[in-house]
Scaffold this motif. Structure first.
Motif, short mmCIF file in Angstrom:
data_model
loop_
_atom_site.label_atom_id
_atom_site.label_comp_id
_atom_site.label_asym_id
_atom_site.label_seq_id
_atom_site.Cartn_x
_atom_site.Cartn_y
_atom_site.Cartn_z
N PHE A 97 16.04 45.90 123.81
CA PHE A 97 15.83 47.09 124.36
C PHE A 97 14.77 47.82 123.43
O PHE A 97 14.69 48.83 122.93
CB PHE A 97 17.09 47.65 123.90
CG PHE A 97 18.22 47.49 124.73
CD1 PHE A 97 18.42 47.74 126.02
CD2 PHE A 97 19.31 46.66 124.57
CE1 PHE A 97 19.28 47.64 127.05
CE2 PHE A 97 20.32 46.10 125.55
CZ PHE A 97 20.27 46.49 126.64
N ALA A 98 14.11 46.97 122.68
CA ALA A 98 12.76 47.39 121.85
C ALA A 98 11.96 48.21 122.70
O ALA A 98 11.42 49.32 122.32
CB ALA A 98 12.20 46.21 121.07
N LYS A 99 11.57 47.89 123.84
CA LYS A 99 10.73 48.43 124.78
C LYS A 99 11.15 49.74 125.66
O LYS A 99 10.80 50.79 125.65
CB LYS A 99 9.81 47.61 125.66
CG LYS A 99 9.33 46.23 124.94
CD LYS A 99 8.12 46.87 123.96
CE LYS A 99 7.17 45.61 123.55
NZ LYS A 99 8.15 44.75 122.64
N SER A 100 12.29 49.37 126.20
CA SER A 100 13.14 50.31 126.93
C SER A 100 14.20 51.12 126.12
O SER A 100 14.62 52.52 126.84
CB SER A 100 14.08 49.40 127.81
OG SER A 100 14.92 48.67 127.21
N GLY A 101 14.63 51.00 124.92
CA GLY A 101 15.30 51.66 124.38
C GLY A 101 14.43 52.27 122.85
O GLY A 101 13.76 53.08 123.21
N PHE A 102 14.81 51.75 122.01
CA PHE A 102 13.96 52.16 120.46
C PHE A 102 13.76 50.83 119.59
O PHE A 102 14.78 50.03 119.57
CB PHE A 102 14.86 53.03 119.77
CG PHE A 102 15.11 54.38 120.38
CD1 PHE A 102 14.24 55.46 120.60
CD2 PHE A 102 16.37 54.57 120.95
CE1 PHE A 102 14.68 56.42 121.37
CE2 PHE A 102 16.79 55.53 121.67
CZ PHE A 102 15.93 56.58 121.91
N PRO A 104 5.78 50.62 122.74
CA PRO A 104 6.31 51.61 123.73
C PRO A 104 5.70 53.00 123.28
O PRO A 104 5.40 53.30 122.42
CB PRO A 104 7.67 51.58 123.74
CG PRO A 104 7.93 51.23 122.14
CD PRO A 104 6.91 50.15 121.75
N HIS A 105 5.55 53.96 124.29
CA HIS A 105 5.10 55.10 124.36
C HIS A 105 6.17 56.08 123.31
O HIS A 105 7.27 55.85 123.32
CB HIS A 105 4.93 55.89 125.61
CG HIS A 105 4.62 57.28 125.59
ND1 HIS A 105 3.34 57.71 125.34
CD2 HIS A 105 5.32 58.42 125.93
CE1 HIS A 105 3.23 59.01 125.32
NE2 HIS A 105 4.67 59.50 125.82
N GLU A 106 5.60 56.65 122.13
CA GLU A 106 6.28 57.56 121.56
C GLU A 106 6.41 58.83 121.85
O GLU A 106 6.97 59.65 121.10
CB GLU A 106 5.63 57.20 120.16
CG GLU A 106 5.55 55.86 119.69
CD GLU A 106 4.82 55.77 118.39
OE1 GLU A 106 4.40 56.71 117.60
OE2 GLU A 106 4.56 54.71 117.71
N GLY A 107 5.87 59.41 122.73
CA GLY A 107 5.80 60.93 123.00
C GLY A 107 7.15 61.36 123.34
O GLY A 107 7.27 62.42 123.21
N PHE A 108 8.39 60.65 123.77
CA PHE A 108 9.51 61.06 124.20
C PHE A 108 10.68 60.78 122.80
O PHE A 108 11.64 60.80 123.11
CB PHE A 108 10.06 60.60 125.32
CG PHE A 108 8.93 60.64 126.58
CD1 PHE A 108 8.72 61.95 126.71
CD2 PHE A 108 8.38 59.81 127.31
CE1 PHE A 108 7.85 62.34 127.77
CE2 PHE A 108 7.62 60.02 128.24
CZ PHE A 108 7.32 61.43 128.45
N PHE A 109 10.19 60.24 121.91
CA PHE A 109 11.06 59.95 120.62
C PHE A 109 11.29 61.04 119.99
O PHE A 109 10.75 62.07 120.11
CB PHE A 109 10.34 58.89 119.49
CG PHE A 109 10.00 57.49 119.84
CD1 PHE A 109 10.34 56.91 121.13
CD2 PHE A 109 9.44 56.82 119.09
CE1 PHE A 109 10.11 55.81 121.49
CE2 PHE A 109 9.40 55.36 119.13
CZ PHE A 109 9.58 54.79 120.46
N SER A 110 12.84 61.23 119.74
CA SER A 110 13.45 62.33 119.41
C SER A 110 14.55 61.89 118.44
O SER A 110 15.51 61.13 118.84
CB SER A 110 13.89 63.23 120.48
OG SER A 110 14.66 64.11 119.94
N VAL A 111 14.74 62.19 117.15
CA VAL A 111 15.94 62.15 116.42
C VAL A 111 17.05 62.85 116.80
O VAL A 111 18.08 62.41 116.64
CB VAL A 111 15.48 62.67 114.88
CG1 VAL A 111 17.03 62.69 113.80
CG2 VAL A 111 14.41 61.98 114.11
N ASP A 112 16.89 63.95 117.57
CA ASP A 112 18.08 64.63 118.08
C ASP A 112 18.71 63.83 119.05
O ASP A 112 19.88 63.80 119.47
CB ASP A 112 17.70 65.96 118.75
CG ASP A 112 17.34 67.11 117.78
OD1 ASP A 112 17.94 66.77 116.48
OD2 ASP A 112 16.53 68.10 117.94
N LEU A 113 17.72 62.97 120.01
CA LEU A 113 18.18 62.19 121.08
C LEU A 113 19.10 61.09 120.22
O LEU A 113 20.13 60.65 121.08
CB LEU A 113 16.91 61.60 121.87
CG LEU A 113 17.15 61.13 123.17
CD1 LEU A 113 17.70 62.21 124.18
CD2 LEU A 113 15.75 60.59 123.83
#
Length: 434
Positions: free
Chosen positions: A262-267, A50-59
């Motif tokens: 949820f690997a593709k739609s979650g994390f 999945p696209h990593e551009g929106f990954f965030s530890v804060d999220l």
């Protein structure tokens, strides 16, 4: 004084270990990862990530807080019960099964009892549990659309369950070949238990089944007395207009075991998947569900799925009205943009009538498409592509599991930037022409 000779090293021969360890499927992921590590500067159309551009530890922290607050409300502020849910060994069937059920209703129109859901360590554990439950005798076999996800064939080998291939194609599944395969298996004294397939934007083809094909497939499953294992990790990653319903949403006779992730739609790092298994099972005059049987198996395999991983996914569901489609709006826009750019770029590099002739399919969504090339695309050719041209892709033989090179490759566009797609296509075109 007598000195004893040193003890000989203890070695194991390959023939003394499980046969799967010597099969092509066992080496697929290791080989692809190893190629990527050896050529880190190559543009990779290989990884289905999945696209990593929106990954965030804060999220992650926020989603965990959201789910914790949800539990506190449910338990009238009892922090000890919340701690037990999140930090102790958890319920084998899962912690967020009720939220998963609500998500399926919102996104897919699938109405199921939460108790028919088992939350698993990714979809891969779900596939293993389903096949392990179905494989009772050496004569039991599973059918699978090919080319198809290597994880299914690997899981089948782990439970000693032979896989009989069924042709795929642009319609997603060749129903005539399905009937022929069922008859041939039974003529050999075998018992086909289920057919496995991706219904939407399949890996590796990108193909989706039409509504007509889905309805015909359900009728065939009922007539033939087999289950359908519907694996649907990519279904939400299409255009905004609604596609055909999932097999499970159309299922009126409990023929479909639905596997989700949820690997593709979650994390991917949360490692949370699930199985909807509402089939009725008679156990000594007591009626249970297939989900109950899967939970028994899971208790001996992984015990339970990480409650913290589940809590992160649960928080994401709670914050987005239980809709992973809504939660992934930004990601879907990226995937649709990347798909359009890849299709336009291929048309620019390989216009109709040009030589060498290169063709491709045009899925509406998902992560992948197929490219037909004028050479046998094996692992040795991939290595040359990486070494001499700095571009990676996936040979299609990995999705047949037989190691036989074919004139077809899979391109993944999900995780790339627009600049990487343009540069990757330039390198890929140079390699193909070479």
């Amino acid at each position: 004084m007598t000195v004893s000779p040193p003890a000989a090293d203890v070695d194991l021969r390959g023939g003394e270990l499980f046969a799967f360890l010597s099969s092509p499927q066992a080496d697929t992921m290791n080989f692809l990862n190893e190629i990527a590590l050896r050529f880190p500067d190559a543009v990779s159309f290989a990884a289905g990530r999945p696209h990593e551009g929106f990954f965030s530890v804060d999220l992650i922290r926020r989603y965990l807080d959201t789910y914790t607050e949800h539990l506190l409300r449910a338990y009238d502020g009892d922090e000890m019960r919340v701690c037990q849910d999140l930090l102790q060994y958890g319920r084998t069937k899962g912690l967020i099964h009720d939220l998963v059920a609500r998500s399926l209703a919102v996104d897919e129109g699938i109405e199921v009892d939460p108790e028919s859901i088992v939350v698993t360590v990714g979809a891969q554990e779900g596939l293993y549990l389903v096949l392990r439950a179905l494989r009772r005798t050496p004569g039991d076999v599973v059918l699978a659309v090919q080319p198809g996800y290597v994880g299914l064939t690997g899981a089948a080998e782990l439970v000693d369950m032979p896989v009989r291939p069924v042709r795929g194609g642009p319609e997603g599944v060749d129903l005539t070949d399905l009937g022929d395969t069922l008859r041939a298996a039974r003529a050999e004294g075998l018992t086909p238990r289920a057919l496995y397939l991706n219904t939407d934007f399949a890996n590796p083809t990108g193909h989706s089944l039409s509504r007509t094909a889905r309805e015909e497939l359900l009728r065939t499953a009922e007539d033939e007395g087999i289950l359908l294992i519907e694996d649907n990790p990519y279904g939400i990653f299409g255009p905004e207009q609604a596609g055909p319903p999932t097999l499970k949403a159309l299922d009126r006779s409990r023929r479909v075991v639905y596997v989700g992730s949820f690997a593709k739609s979650g994390f991917p790092g949360a490692r949370v998947g699930y199985v909807v298994a509402d089939q009725r099972v008679d156990r000594d005059g007591r009626q249970e569900s297939l989900a109950d049987q899967l939970a028994r198996l899971k208790s001996m395999v992984t015990v339970n799925t990480s409650p913290i991983g589940q809590a992160v996914i649960g928080g994401k569901l709670l914050e987005n009205g239980f809709s992973m489609r809504a939660a992934n709006k930004r990601e879907i826009d990226v995937y649709q943009r990347n798909l359009r750019q890849l299709l336009d770029g291929l048309a620019g590099h390989f216009p109709a009538g040009s030589r060498p002739e290169v063709t491709w399919n045009s899925p509406d969504g998902g992560f992948f498409l197929l490219l037909n090339v004028p050479f046998e695309a094996g692992d040795d050719v991939l290595e040359r592509s990486a070494r001499e041209h700095g571009v990676l892709w996936t040979p299609i033989h990995h999705f047949y599991g037989d190691g036989r090179p074919r004139r077809q490759i899979r391109l993944s566009f999900s995780h790339l930037s627009p600049a990487e797609i343009d540069e990757g296509l330039r390198r890929l075109a140079g390699f193909i022409r070479s």
